[in-house]
Enzyme design. Structure first.
Site, short mmCIF file in Angstrom:
data_model
loop_
_atom_site.label_atom_id
_atom_site.label_comp_id
_atom_site.label_asym_id
_atom_site.label_seq_id
_atom_site.Cartn_x
_atom_site.Cartn_y
_atom_site.Cartn_z
N ASP A 126 0.87 -1.35 0.30
CA ASP A 126 -0.46 0.47 0.14
C ASP A 126 0.66 1.47 0.19
O ASP A 126 1.77 0.75 0.57
CB ASP A 126 -0.79 0.41 1.16
CG ASP A 126 -1.79 1.41 1.50
OD1 ASP A 126 -2.42 1.45 0.58
OD2 ASP A 126 -1.59 1.64 2.16
N GLU A 172 1.84 -0.44 -5.53
CA GLU A 172 0.57 0.92 -4.93
C GLU A 172 1.84 1.88 -5.50
O GLU A 172 2.10 2.70 -4.64
CB GLU A 172 -0.35 1.28 -4.33
CG GLU A 172 -1.17 1.94 -4.48
CD GLU A 172 -2.07 2.68 -3.64
OE1 GLU A 172 -3.02 2.60 -4.03
OE2 GLU A 172 -1.64 2.79 -2.45
#
Length: 782
Positions: A447, A484
């Site tokens: 993330d 990401e």
């Protein structure tokens, strides 16, 4: 050196012995310890764990002359000097006594965390700036963990004995091998402007705790102020992975990823599961047949590290009605989410059932990828801190701070983990290895991974040590590693993420460009061709491959696929943030009406658009990823940031799936299976002139919204694809099929089920095809 040895005898009057009993141990150099009171109603409660009950001080010399109800500790010093004796008197009625012996030694610095060693249980914790560390223990008693009633044993560590470098440690011989709860009080400099946040009144979670005990039932409002502590288990037998067990080891080029939330997948009553296993790891196992029927071969699980779902309800705020169901607020990086255990079973059961889930998925040929959050933690900011671990252990090491000691915020959540600090980097690597070795996971999606590319001062690094170490680590070598590649402060690295030819990326440009073309934006034809051929403009560098592009149109944050074709604007009022949260650039189109409608033509157009998106995703070069629920058209009613709703907004609706089994769902499933059965869609290398023919001679026509091409198969099983994003029919002149073959219609998104996809192909296609507005076709040469 074994200088710090001895037997600690804890004396306590029998009437006072209960689950809430407070026991106290002292290091040789300390004369007393004042227990701080804990009140659930106190505002300070929101700052962290204050578990000890208040007792009378024994802080005058006369107290040490009393003989009743005393704690006596005799131990040699670190350098074999004469033994010092420290006795603490706790004033209480003079009645008969019982004793609890704890034999301790200085312990060892490695491994960090809790480990079973030859002479007992070893505890080790890092803190560079601490001046005092106290180990806090709660022992199992009468089948109840007494820390919940406030009682803990405290053992202050002597820095002259129990410290090696920056690691504090102690070994205890007589502890049980399981069910012990533990934490630390840590003290140090109180200068906030230097980046320190020490508070010795808070009992902190060990960053290396492999299991975390806390609230037992997900979303239990009656226990929303529960505390969290580490625990361990050295008694259970090793998990039985089975004689025939093996890892799927699916090549990256063959992956089809299904992004999902463990709890939301089976949490709804419509799952038909026993209430005890809804929303659990075991519940997911029960629904593996659905995943197989759908055709995916990898699940990407939203965060499953321990997190506090009730974090929004610790204090009054505009979000205090919500429950964090997504889990992007990590408490600990080693422990599985304990409230995903069936029936409130707790951390050990959660660990066991997580392994059962992985084993079952692997047995079905499905890989397990974890969405991991190493960019920030649950401890928030300085305005509303929630100190549970890192902040109180060594804030200046674990978090990025500026020159005035203030927390830097590149993650948008109040703090930023100091990922490229050597100590923090090793913590992250140890965590990743733990999930691979202990739990057999197959990969990780990181993330806001651009945060991991920042130095200790927040500046971007060209060769981030952590990113390189993950790529080069021997244990992680078999894992899929996915970034990401952006953060909340503008470090957008799509196509530029430091990769060492291993890192894949969530391709945000693929998402945006596909959305724009399918909804009919002009000027997108050329870029659509690039995206569907593997985004060579981004990834054809060094030894990178098309599969390093994780292609997606929908993910957990943002609109669902149904909402993408049903809403022009986000509708996040239920989140309590005045509509200020969630992305504004959705590139969505409501097909003529905002939200739900009974208009048959609009509903038919939305159905076509969803099928167009899914077909484009599954025939693109690269690794496709779809979102849980899109296979039946799940809606969040326009909420594009539904992280805080433990309701049907996020929960998989099994009843709706049944109503779509023979229509929408059938199309989605058959397209996935068709992709996996045809080699032309998952190539190892980027397309060359012999792999594709573009049926286009006017690439610069800004107003053209039509694209057609043929993917060539060495055996003549070519695939013809055409996408029409115009609002009018396009009559297509089909290219001649390979010799001795003819075109069979496999997909026409304008047709009703079951004609919208015929996997074996429908004969009768002529030399032209009349392509409906906002529709697409797939033909196969047979």
């Amino acid at each position: 050196m074994k200088a710090f040895e001895g037997t600690m005898m804890i004396h306590q009057p029998l009437p006072a012995l209960s689950n809430s009993t407070k026991l106290l141990l002292f290091a040789p150099t300390l004369s007393h310890k004042l227990y701080r009171s804990f009140s659930a109603a106190s505002p300070a409660h929101e700052m962290g764990l204050r578990l000890s009950k208040k007792v009378s001080r024994g802080n005058t010399p006369s107290n040490f002359n009393k003989t009743s109800s005393s704690v006596k500790h005799t131990t040699p010093s670190a350098y074999n000097q004469p033994t010092q004796e420290r006795v603490l008197e706790e004033e209480s009625p003079r009645v008969s006594e019982t004793t609890l012996p704890l034999k301790t030694s200085q312990g060892q610095a490695f491994p960090i965390g809790v480990s079973e060693v030859e002479n007992g249980i070893n505890f080790a914790i890092f803190s560079q700036h601490a001046t005092a560390v106290t180990l806090c223990l709660s022992l199992p008693k009468r089948e109840k963990l007494d820390w919940q009633d406030g009682g803990m044993i405290e053992l202050p560590l002597d820095p002259c004995v129990n410290k090696t470098g920056d690691i504090w440690h102690i070994c205890i011989e007589d502890l049980p091998r399981s069910e012990v709860l533990y934490g630390y009080r840590v003290d140090g400099p109180r200068d906030w402007h230097q980046g320190h946040r020490f508070d010795s009144s808070i009992v902190l979670i060990d960053p290396y705790a492999k299991l975390v005990e806390g609230r037992r039932h997900f979303g239990d409002a009656s226990a929303k102020l529960s505390k969290f502590l580490g625990t361990y288990d050295f008694e259970s037998l090793p998990f039985d992975w089975g004689d025939n067990y093996k890892l799927p080891n699916i090549p990256e080029k063959d992956l089809v990823i299904y992004e999902m939330n463990v709890r939301a997948f089976t949490g709804d009553e419509s799952s038909g599961l026993d209430p005890e296993i809804r929303g659990s790891y075991l519940g997911l196992i029960q629904k593996i047949p659905h995943l197989l029927e759908l055709g995916i071969n990898a699940v990407e699980l939203l965060p499953v590290f321990e997190f506090d779902e009730m974090e929004f309800q610790r204090r009054r705020n505009p979000r205090d009605h919500m429950v964090n169901t997504w889990g992007y607020s990590t408490i600990n990086f080693f422990s599985p989410m304990s409230r995903y255990a069936a029936g409130g079973g707790g951390p050990l059961k959660a660990s066991w059932e997580f392994k059962e889930m992985v084993k079952a998925l692997h047995g079905a040929g499905i890989e397990v990828i974890l969405d991991v959050v190493y960019n920030h933690t649950n401890e928030a900011d300085d305005a509303n801190p929630y100190t549970t671990s890192f902040r109180g252990i060594d804030n200046k090491v674990y978090y990025m701070v500026d020159g005035t000691g203030q927390l830097l915020n590149y993650a948008g959540c109040g703090n930023t983990l100091n990922c490229n600090h050597p100590v923090v980097m090793e913590l992250i690597l140890d965590s990743l290895r733990h999930w691979v070795v202990e739990y057999h996971v197959d990969g990780f999606r990181f993330d806001l991974a651009s945060v991991l590319c920042r130095g200790t001062d927040g500046s971007p690094l060209n060769a981030p040590p952590l990113i390189r170490a993950i790529a080069k680590d021997a244990i992680l070598s078999r894992c899929k590693i996915i970034a990401e590649p952006w953060d909340c402060r503008g470090l957008y690295l799509v196509g530029k993420f430091p990769n060492w030819d291993r890192w894949a990326e969530w391709n945000g440009k693929y998402r945006d460009d596909l959305r724009k073309f399918i909804k009919g934006d002009p000027g997108m034809k050329g870029i659509l061709a690039t995206r569907m051929s593997g985004s060579s403009d981004l990834y054809r560098v060094n030894k990178r491959k098309p599969y390093h592009s994780i292609n997606f149109i929908i993910a957990h944050d943002g609109f669902t696929l149904y909402d993408l074709v049903s809403y022009n604007y986000k509708h996040n009022e239920a989140n309590g943030e005045g509509g200020n949260d969630g992305c504004n650039d959705n590139f969505s189109w409501n097909c003529g009406f905002e939200g739900e409608t009974d208009d048959a033509s609009i509903k038919a157009l939305r159905s076509r658009q969803m099928k167009n998106f899914h077909l484009a995703l599954m025939v693109s070069q690269g690794t496709p990823m779809m979102l849980m629920g899109d296979e039946y058209g799940h809606t969040r009613y326009g909420n594009n940031n539904s992280y805080g709703h433990d309701t049907a907004i996020n929960n998989f609706q099994w009843g709706q799936l049944e109503t779509k089994k023979n229509s929408h769902y059938r199309f989605f499933s058959e397209v996935i299976k068709f992709r996996q059965s045809r080699r032309v869609f998952g190539r190892e290398d980027f397309l060359n002139i012999n792999d594709v023919t573009w049926h286009e001679d006017n690439w610069d026509n800004y107003d053209s919204k039509f694209l057609a091409f043929t993917l060539h198969d060495n055996n003549g099983a070519d695939i013809y694809l055409a996408f029409n994003a115009h609002d009018f029919f396009v009559k297509v002149s089909l290219p001649p099929p390979p010799p001795k073959r003819q075109w069979f219609r496999v997909v026409d998104t304008n047709l009703e089920s079951p004609d919208d996809i015929v996997p074996e192909g429908a004969a009768g296609t002529g030399s032209t095809y009349n392509l409906f507005p906002y529709s697409s076709i797939l033909l196969e040469a047979k």
